[in-house]
Design an enzyme around this catalytic site. Structure first.
Site, PDB file in Angstrom:
ATOM      1  CB  THR A  89      -0.940   0.035   1.219  1.00 37.25           C
ATOM      2  OG1 THR A  89      -1.544   1.330   1.315  1.00 37.25           O
ATOM      3  CG2 THR A  89      -0.210  -0.256   2.518  1.00 37.25           C
ATOM      4  CG  ASP A  91      -2.622   5.311   1.865  1.00 38.74           C
ATOM      5  OD1 ASP A  91      -2.217   6.291   1.207  1.00 38.74           O
ATOM      6  OD2 ASP A  91      -3.773   4.863   1.782  1.00 38.74           O
TER       7      ASP A  91
END
Length: 269
Positions: A89, A91
């Site tokens: 990911t 993030d």
């Protein structure tokens, strides 16, 4: 094919060396993906029917919550199946690990948006540039991109609440930086200030297919607030520049510089 929902349709593809030869050069998710609404029992039924004994699940925090449910159901049925979670990911919001696949590339590419904003605000009088970066509940991309840049004056992230008016507020800081430098750059994560915006706009709590709260668009909201304050309250002319750097969707509004590119396996627009 198609992530968790692909278990329902039983669509598969054989990943031969020839098929995967150049996937590292392509953007997007090679096997396609889906969002929300997974039926864990159906998924494990499919795993059992196909006699699959190893399941590798690649994705972010939501994907790993699904992996945990699959593992519990596999354990409940007493199946000899290994379930492995691979964090991927941009993030970087998965606990325990220090860094996930895609994060470094996202931070690196975010510099393009910051550099573009800096060029824009330096070319006008009292230029204020707002760069919205990815980060629903975590500000890792915004924070690391800010630390990597010498041009950012202010970084707003979901973990740290902020306010606009009064002593120590954002308006006061913007005014101070403009007087000192003639321009300023604000980097903001997409999830920053959501409670503040929801209260101001009296917005309903809406959710997506995965149960995540639908975010209000903080970029245009903050841009308008800054512009209104300085033109109407301070009687001070400023030039707003708003740059969106993210994925999921593209939206065109006035004074927006859109940057579309690919980072790792995530499409960024």
């Amino acid at each position: 094919m198609g992530g968790y929902r692909g278990f329902y349709s039983k669509n598969t593809i054989n990943l031969t060396p020839k098929v995967v030869n150049d996937i590292h050069k392509r953007g997007g998710t090679f096997l396609c993906t889906s969002r929300g609404g997974q039926d864990t029992n159906k998924i494990v039924d499919n795993i059992q029917d196909r006699r699959i004994n190893q399941v590798y699940i690649i994705g972010g925090d939501g994907t790993h919550r699904g992996a945990a449910l699959i593992y519990k159901e596999v354990e409940k049925r007493g199946l000899q199946v290994a379930v492995a979670g691979i964090p991927k990911t941009i993030d970087n919001d998965i606990a325990v690990i220090d860094k996930s696949f895609g994060f470094d590339t996202a931070v690196e590419e975010a510099q393009r948006a910051i550099n573009a904003a800096h060029v824009e605000v330096e070319s006008v009088e009292n230029g204020v540039g707002i760069v919205k970066l990815m980060g629903r509940y975590s500000g890792f991309i915004a924070m690391f991109a800010t630390l990597a840049s010498r041009d950012v004056d202010c970084c707003l992230i979901p973990e740290s609440p902020f306010y606009l008016e009064g002593p120590g507020g954002l308006f006061e800081f913007i005014e101070q930086r403009i007087k000192e430098n003639g321009h300023m750059i604000i980097v903001i994560a997409e999830g920053a200030g959501q409670d503040y915006i929801a209260q101001a706009m009296q917005a309903a709590d809406e959710r997506d297919a995965s149960g995540n709260r639908l975010l209000l668009d903080v970029g245009p909201w903050l841009s308008q607030k800054v512009k209104d304050h300085f033109t109407k309250v301070k009687k001070m002319e400023i030039n707003m520049k708003y740059i969106v750097f993210g994925f999921r969707r593209k939206k065109r509004i006035n004074n927006v510089l859109g940057i579309c590119l690919f980072s790792g396996n995530e499409r960024l627009c």
